[in-house]
Design a protein around this motif. Structure first.
Motif, PDB file in Angstrom:
ATOM      1  N   LEU A 645      10.365  -7.949  -3.901  1.00 40.13           N
ATOM      2  CA  LEU A 645       9.523  -8.436  -2.817  1.00 40.13           C
ATOM      3  C   LEU A 645       8.915  -7.328  -1.973  1.00 40.13           C
ATOM      4  CD1 LEU A 645      11.656 -11.510  -2.066  1.00 40.13           C
ATOM      5  CD2 LEU A 645       9.278 -11.480  -2.780  1.00 40.13           C
ATOM      6  N   LEU A 646       9.221  -6.113  -2.324  1.00 45.75           N
ATOM      7  CA  LEU A 646       8.643  -5.018  -1.554  1.00 45.75           C
ATOM      8  C   LEU A 646       7.143  -4.916  -1.808  1.00 45.75           C
ATOM      9  CD1 LEU A 646      11.202  -2.104  -1.951  1.00 45.75           C
ATOM     10  CD2 LEU A 646      10.857  -3.656  -0.023  1.00 45.75           C
ATOM     11  N   PRO A 647       6.375  -4.710  -0.755  1.00 48.70           N
ATOM     12  CA  PRO A 647       4.946  -4.485  -0.968  1.00 48.70           C
ATOM     13  C   PRO A 647       4.701  -3.352  -1.964  1.00 48.70           C
ATOM     14  CG  PRO A 647       5.394  -4.775   1.362  1.00 48.70           C
ATOM     15  CD  PRO A 647       6.728  -4.758   0.673  1.00 48.70           C
ATOM     16  N   GLU A 648       5.514  -2.347  -1.934  1.00 47.12           N
ATOM     17  CA  GLU A 648       5.312  -1.228  -2.867  1.00 47.12           C
ATOM     18  C   GLU A 648       5.380  -1.696  -4.315  1.00 47.12           C
ATOM     19  OE1 GLU A 648       8.022   2.024  -2.288  1.00 47.12           O
ATOM     20  OE2 GLU A 648       7.189   3.175  -3.961  1.00 47.12           O
ATOM     21  N   GLN A 650       4.850  -5.033  -5.219  1.00 45.67           N
ATOM     22  CA  GLN A 650       3.901  -6.133  -5.450  1.00 45.67           C
ATOM     23  C   GLN A 650       2.426  -5.727  -5.398  1.00 45.67           C
ATOM     24  OE1 GLN A 650       4.318  -9.901  -3.917  1.00 45.67           O
ATOM     25  NE2 GLN A 650       6.466 -10.094  -4.433  1.00 45.67           N
ATOM     26  N   LEU A 651       2.158  -4.575  -4.833  1.00 49.87           N
ATOM     27  CA  LEU A 651       0.760  -4.195  -4.685  1.00 49.87           C
ATOM     28  C   LEU A 651       0.393  -3.054  -5.633  1.00 49.87           C
ATOM     29  CD1 LEU A 651       0.236  -4.339  -0.816  1.00 49.87           C
ATOM     30  CD2 LEU A 651       0.107  -6.161  -2.481  1.00 49.87           C
ATOM     31  N   TYR A 653      -1.424   0.270  -5.575  1.00 50.05           N
ATOM     32  CA  TYR A 653      -1.923   1.234  -4.580  1.00 50.05           C
ATOM     33  C   TYR A 653      -2.829   2.264  -5.218  1.00 50.05           C
ATOM     34  CZ  TYR A 653       1.090  -0.584  -0.982  1.00 50.05           C
ATOM     35  OH  TYR A 653       1.667  -1.397  -0.048  1.00 50.05           O
TER      36      TYR A 653
ATOM     37  N   TYR B 228      16.224  -6.529   2.503  1.00 44.73           N
ATOM     38  CA  TYR B 228      14.787  -6.618   2.226  1.00 44.73           C
ATOM     39  C   TYR B 228      13.980  -6.056   3.393  1.00 44.73           C
ATOM     40  CZ  TYR B 228      10.184  -8.798   2.376  1.00 44.73           C
ATOM     41  OH  TYR B 228       8.843  -9.012   2.532  1.00 44.73           O
ATOM     42  N   THR B 232      11.710  -2.701   3.403  1.00 47.52           N
ATOM     43  CA  THR B 232      10.284  -2.818   3.704  1.00 47.52           C
ATOM     44  C   THR B 232       9.896  -1.836   4.800  1.00 47.52           C
ATOM     45  OG1 THR B 232      10.420  -5.141   3.177  1.00 47.52           O
ATOM     46  CG2 THR B 232       8.467  -4.438   4.328  1.00 47.52           C
ATOM     47  N   SER B 235      10.097   1.874   3.700  1.00 45.52           N
ATOM     48  CA  SER B 235       9.356   2.239   2.495  1.00 45.52           C
ATOM     49  C   SER B 235       8.316   3.319   2.771  1.00 45.52           C
ATOM     50  CB  SER B 235       8.659   1.005   1.926  1.00 45.52           C
ATOM     51  OG  SER B 235       7.769   1.413   0.924  1.00 45.52           O
ATOM     52  N   ILE B 237       5.619   3.693   1.541  1.00 51.14           N
ATOM     53  CA  ILE B 237       4.223   3.264   1.433  1.00 51.14           C
ATOM     54  C   ILE B 237       3.601   2.999   2.789  1.00 51.14           C
ATOM     55  CG2 ILE B 237       4.325   2.249  -0.871  1.00 51.14           C
ATOM     56  CD1 ILE B 237       4.125  -0.403   1.168  1.00 51.14           C
ATOM     57  N   LYS B 246      -0.200  -7.032   2.232  1.00 54.48           N
ATOM     58  CA  LYS B 246       1.142  -6.694   2.692  1.00 54.48           C
ATOM     59  C   LYS B 246       1.517  -7.545   3.911  1.00 54.48           C
ATOM     60  CE  LYS B 246       2.335  -2.733   4.922  1.00 54.48           C
ATOM     61  NZ  LYS B 246       2.269  -1.264   5.029  1.00 54.48           N
ATOM     62  N   LEU B 249       2.291 -11.053   2.903  1.00 55.57           N
ATOM     63  CA  LEU B 249       3.556 -11.117   2.170  1.00 55.57           C
ATOM     64  C   LEU B 249       4.726 -11.098   3.156  1.00 55.57           C
ATOM     65  CD1 LEU B 249       5.020 -10.971  -0.575  1.00 55.57           C
ATOM     66  CD2 LEU B 249       4.861  -8.495  -0.438  1.00 55.57           C
TER      67      LEU B 249
END
Lengths: 653, 476
Positions: A645-648, A650-651, A653, B228, B232, B235, B237, B246, B249
């Motif tokens: 579920l991490l954006p990293e 799921q996306l 980049y 989680y 997040t 991270s 990113i 993002k 989500l």
């Protein structure tokens, strides 16, 4: 109730003055007004005013609807006015109800247009000038109020190579960047690049070993080589691109219509076409002039019973062929003359007629008109169809005419779609409205021409894009998607994207445990494949289910050009406690448990598999708080859930 | 329990949700332009809608619009049979229902019976096509994906309580025949997944949909969520900046977590219901669906559909044994529906809750389609009845169907419309079609009749061309 005249006038004047000040116009007041008299200016004003009517008023005050008794699509109707009398008094803005309405505050209940976009200040000003100039309405006007993109190809000269740029895409973009004051940025680093290109070409994550080898590769041409290698993986490539084509051609393994034989799938044909990198012109030809295996596309979807005339299967074929291959919307015109373009009911029926066994009777808004359609190719430049009563013969003729090299529209439409797949946004948006303006006409035209020059080789276009510096620019984030489609959009690089439902499922399958296995595989749609060698089945080859739907796989009842990349509650609930993902994560954790990994080993492997890197110190601190020294099944499962579920993850980049 | 929501608070949340939905929208497809007209003064009479769906074609002459009763005799002429049950008076003067619906009959002082619904003419009958038409107001196929009425309501009004999904669909499984056709309208269509149905196929398992996954205790669930969130926020990113994907989500994960964690989720647990009340509803899955609907309504649901479930040749889809099977169907629905009305009335919710009972069309022993426009036969129905299995309304009849409405501003103790007393028992007074029915529902909710969105640059209205009109006579 209207406001009292005096105050409404005051209000309006203050508004107009405000508008004029803002827009920098000089307001000529009534006494010293110099009427516009040049016929060219008058005609220009005529076109501009009627363009505004067409785009903002026709949907309620046009041929089909006449709210308040008012229609604005013909001169007679417009000047006749509505139920309460005339709305346009030539030369007198004070007495023109239309001007009063459009200058009211937007929140006023009588403000017009009451629906859709508000008029801009310039548009209001244009209509005021138009009325002041005597509301010129010339029926000899030949210029259309709608833009129709040029049909022919155009080959712009490739700018001279410089700054180490050689790929024509980069050279065009360089000119564009200069014009729009965008700076080139450093290309993304290897790990981002390899992940991006794997997902874009094959739909899969690279393995940690593949990433490592790529990072360590010292060859300066390694990115080119990687793109070539990936594009040559015919089967894996085909399994990824199936999703794009299935959406586009509304092909699916289940759906409405199959129950009554009112629909046919084209999967085996499509899969083979992709595996063999069949040229785009052949694909189009075989879909329009089909043999049995590719007949499903123009066959359409028919449920049992009678259907609306504007949805008869011949009309579906016309709409879908126009939309998919020509980026042209005929749906409006299949019921009545369009109010979003110049297409007429007879054009839509004329095009549909080509797909019909017997000549079609034209229905307007579902009522028969008694008129019989005659074949119409939509674009005169396509040439003429041969006279024949043999439908298959006619379709062959049609297919041949559509894929003529000179059909610039065909290749521009497709190149625009591929660009959007890799870049997150097309040159032109929406992808099915190819009469809208692109952000760079030269680059689009060059790519479309080059596509034809390369015999419609789909992988070659992909190669051209993927090896460009442009593709390797850092991704661009949009905080609001409205900006993405706004007219002021400036291209700066790939727009950040979200994994598709299929990419998401496959990524989990590859990194952890199969989401779909042999038992989900729709074998009968893939007669070419004897067995699945991979431990998991690609999500593109299973029936739609609640998990896929929640993640955005459409039910392919209609042609779909782009998917939703937003997340929502329904989706979040599905990944949080939905049975499909939960079961797989549980089974996976049981399997991983057998490897007997220590806390650090487990964290490292999972991070590598999911994110292509080892955890940072802070991340390790977070995972350590959850994991025991010898992590148990539930701990593994929970860590993996968080990673997915991490954006990293799921996306792109 | 924070079950006392107030309207202002909700509106704030809802508009945030709507904005969020837009902001989180797809590149391209789901950026809808609507008529952003100024909000009219709130004239709504309802906040919540419960649709009680009689799936498969409920015969009006056997339920809420009984005609002359003719008992079964071997060798009887089918054409003589209009109703296979005797009529029983309701609490309303001059209004009788078919035997087996006495409980509903007793609460008719709280609602309206409409006896003049006319279903669309769609040719050779396929249930799912008519159901598509009923739920979306459009005839399939369509050039764009038409939204379910529940999705329109979810889109326009948002959730009433932010942690209860705005559109809840109880009782329909998609493993049955015509499943694909059913799926085609159980969707938010072009409005976007966000407004689509939250499915609870089995009401007794409702809680499973809104609690941590099976086998996961709350402590573990919280620890997982904590991890989680930490991953997040730490991270790397973050350096790439923020983007709407993002943001959406993370926001939706928050929402899911608060739903699964909220006290309101207890509403999904039927075992929390006192035994007496549970038993009063429990006639099977449909009855328990009504119970769940009651509990969710009290917690602030927006739109709930409870179905007897469509499965070809089951439920109300009686191609044979109509009489026998209808007796069983009535048993299934009579008690729980009446209980639902009474309970919501007692708790005061009925005032702002519109309950509708409807079916895709009616049935008749002789006529397939409607008298003026008969369609292809698909039921083997002899003219002379030698066996009980032929005694019943087996053909699909579209020209006169019954609809019930309760609460939400609808007249109490009222009958609207009329069908003929002799075959064909078709609508002869105040016909009401699907767009009128939909607009009546929208009117009750305060949703403007010409609500529409531009799809592919064309306006798509709640009812085709925005033409339907609410039936004002139905409102108190």
């Amino acid at each position: 109730m209207a406001l009292p005249t005096l105050s409404s006038n005051l209000l309006r004047y203050s508004l107009i003055t405000g508008i004029l000040l803002l827009s920098g116009y000089f307001y000529i007041n009534k006494e010293e007004k110099a009427p516009i008299s040049d016929p060219n200016d008058l005609n220009q004003l005529n076109i501009e005013a009627r363009t505004i009517f067409a785009h903002h008023c026709y949907s309620c005050h046009g041929e089909v609807k006449s709210k308040g008794g008012l229609q604005l699509h013909t001169k007679a109707a417009a000047f006749a006015g509505g139920d309460d009398g005339p709305v346009i008094i030539a030369g007198d803005i004070d007495k023109s109800e239309l001007i009063r309405r459009i200058t009211l505050p937007h929140s006023h209940k009588e403000y017009m247009p009451s629906k859709g976009e508000k008029l801009t200040k310039d548009q209001v000003q244009t209509l005021i000038k138009w009325v002041e100039a005597g509301a010129p309405w010339s029926d000899s006007m030949t210029t259309s109020v709608y833009r129709l993109a040029p049909f022919e190809h155009r080959l712009p000269k490739v700018p001279t190579p410089k700054k180490g740029l050689t790929n024509p895409i980069d050279l065009f973009v360089d000119v564009y960047f200069e014009k729009n004051k965008v700076q080139w940025k450093d290309p993304v680093a290897d790990p981002l690049f390899i992940r991006r290109v794997y997902l874009d070409v094959l739909g899969l994550l690279p393995t940690p070993n593949e990433i490592k080898a790529f990072n360590e590769d010292k060859n300066p041409k390694k990115r080119d080589r990687l793109v070539k290698t990936l594009l040559s993986k015919d089967t894996v490539y085909a399994q990824h691109w199936l999703t794009f084509w299935n959406d586009l051609l509304r092909n699916d393994y289940s759906g409405t219509g199959y129950i009554t034989g009112g629909r046919s799938a084209i999967t085996p044909w499509l899969y083979e076409s992709l595996t063999k990198n069949k040229s785009y012109d052949s694909i189009v030809h075989q879909l329009i002039s089909p043999s049995e295996p590719s007949a499903g596309f123009i066959k359409g979807i028919q449920w049992r019973g009678t259907i609306n005339a504007s949805q008869r299967v011949e009309m579906q074929a016309a709409q879908n062929v126009a939309q998919v291959f020509l980026g042209l919307n005929l749906k409006c015109a299949s019921c009545h003359n369009s109010f979003i373009s110049d297409w007429k009911l007879e054009d839509a029926y004329g095009f549909a007629n080509i797909f019909a066994e017997e000549p079609l009777e034209i229905y307007r808004c579902d009522q028969p008109t008694g008129k019989i359609a005659s074949n119409n190719l939509l674009f005169p430049s396509l040439g003429k169809l041969k006279e024949t009563n043999d439908r298959m013969e006619r379709l062959k003729d049609l297919a041949g005419l559509l894929v003529q090299e000179k059909n610039g529209r065909l290749s521009r439409t497709f190149v625009n779609r591929i660009w959007a797949q890799f870049m997150g946004r097309g040159f032109i948006e929406p992808l099915d409205f190819m009469d809208n303006l692109p952000w760079d006409q030269d680059l689009l035209d060059w790519m479309a021409f080059d596509f034809v020059r390369n015999d419609y080789d789909i992988k070659k276009v992909m190669y051209q894009i993927l090896t460009s510096k442009t593709y390797q620019q850092p991704s661009v984030a949009f905080e609001e998607p409205e900006k993405l489609i706004s007219k002021d959009y400036v291209f700066q690089g790939m727009v950040r994207r979200r994994l598709s439902a299929e990419q998401f499922a496959d990524a989990i399958s590859k990194a952890f445990y199969p989401v779909y296995t042999d038992s989900n595989f729709v074998k009968k749609h893939f007669p070419q494949m004897n067995d699945i060698k991979s431990p998991f089945v690609r999500a593109s080859m299973v029936k739609n289910d609640i998990f896929m739907t929640a993640l955005g796989r459409p039910n392919r009842e209609n042609v779909g050009a782009s998917r939703n990349s937003q997340s929502n509650l329904i989706q979040a609930l599905e990944v949080t406690n939905g049975q499909i993902l939960n079961t797989r994560l549980q089974l996976g954790s049981e399997k991983w448990l057998l490897s007997n990994l220590s806390k650090d080993q487990l964290t490292d492997s999972l991070f590598l598999n999911f994110l292509g890197r080892t955890p940072t110190i802070r991340e390790r601190r977070a995972t350590n708080a959850l994991l025991s020294e010898k992590p148990n099944g539930s701990e593994i499962q929970d860590l993996v859930w968080a990673l997915t579920l991490l954006p990293e993850f799921q996306l792109i980049y | 329990m924070k079950n006392a929501w107030n309207r202002r608070e909700f509106l704030k949340t809802a508009s945030q949700a709507t904005l969020a939905a837009l902001a989180a929208g797809a590149p391209m497809s789901s950026l809808l332009t609507s008529c952003a007209r100024s909000k009219p003064i709130d004239t709504s009479t309802a906040d919540t809608v419960i649709l009680l769906w009689m799936a498969g074609g409920m015969a009006h002459t056997e339920t809420f619009d009984p005609k002359k009763y003719t008992p079964f005799e071997k060798g009887m002429e089918g054409n003589r049979v209009l109703s296979t049950f005797p009529s029983v008076p309701t609490v309303l003067d001059g209004i009788s229902f078919s035997e087996g619906l006495q409980e509903i009959g007793k609460v008719m002082d709280k609602g309206t019976v409409i006896r003049s619904y006319v279903a669309a003419d769609l040719g050779h009958i396929l249930h799912s096509r008519h159901q598509f038409n009923w739920h979306t107001c459009y005839e399939p196929p369509q050039t764009v994906a038409a939204p379910h009425i529940g999705a329109w309501i979810a889109k326009e009004l948002g959730p009433k309580n932010p942690v209860i999904p705005a559109f809840i669909d109880i009782g329909q499984r998609f493993t049955v025949g015509e499943a694909e056709e059913l799926k085609a309208f159980h969707t938010a269509g072009f409005l976007g997944n966000e407004y689509g149905p939250f499915f609870i196929p089995d009401p007794s398992q409702g809680l499973d949909s809104v609690r941590p996954p099976i086998g996961m205790n709350l402590k573990r669930f919280e620890a997982r969520n904590k991890l989680y969130k930490e991953l997040t926020s730490t991270s790397p990113i973050g350096e790439y900046g923020s983007d709407y994907q993002k943001e959406s989500l993370q926001r939706s994960m928050e929402q899911a977590y608060s739903l699964l964690h909220s006290p309101e989720s207890a509403a999904f647990n039927l075992l929390d219901e006192p035994k007496e009340s549970y038993d009063a509803y429990n006639t099977g899955r449909f009855g328990l669906g009504c119970l769940l609907a009651k509990r969710l309504t009290k917690q602030g649901a927006r739109f709930i559909s409870v179905t007897t479930e469509y499965e070809p040749f089951f439920g109300w889809d009686t191609h044979d044994n109509g009489h026998t099977r209808l007796a069983a169907m009535k048993k299934q629905i009579d008690r729980p529906i009446a209980q639902l009305i009474r309970d919501l009335d007692e708790s005061g919710h009925l005032d702002r809750t519109l309950i509708i009972l409807a079916s895709e069309f009616s049935r008749d022993m002789m006529v397939e389609g409607r008298p003026e426009l008969k369609v292809k036969e698909q039921v083997n129905q002899p003219d002379i009845l030698h066996e009980l299995k032929y005694y019943g309304m087996h053909r699909h009849f579209t020209d006169g169907c019954s609809v019930l409405m309760f609460g939400g501003g609808i007249k109490k103790g009222f009958a609207y419309g009329k069908t003929a007393d002799e075959r064909p028992c078709k609508t002869i007074e105040n016909p009401i079609k699907i767009d009128g029915l939909h607009q009546t529902i929208y009117h009750a909710l305060g949703i403007s009749p010409d609500t529409n969105y531009d799809v592919e640059k064309r306006p798509f209205y709640t009812t085709p061309d925005g033409k339907g009109k609410a039936v004002m006579d139905l409102f108190a």
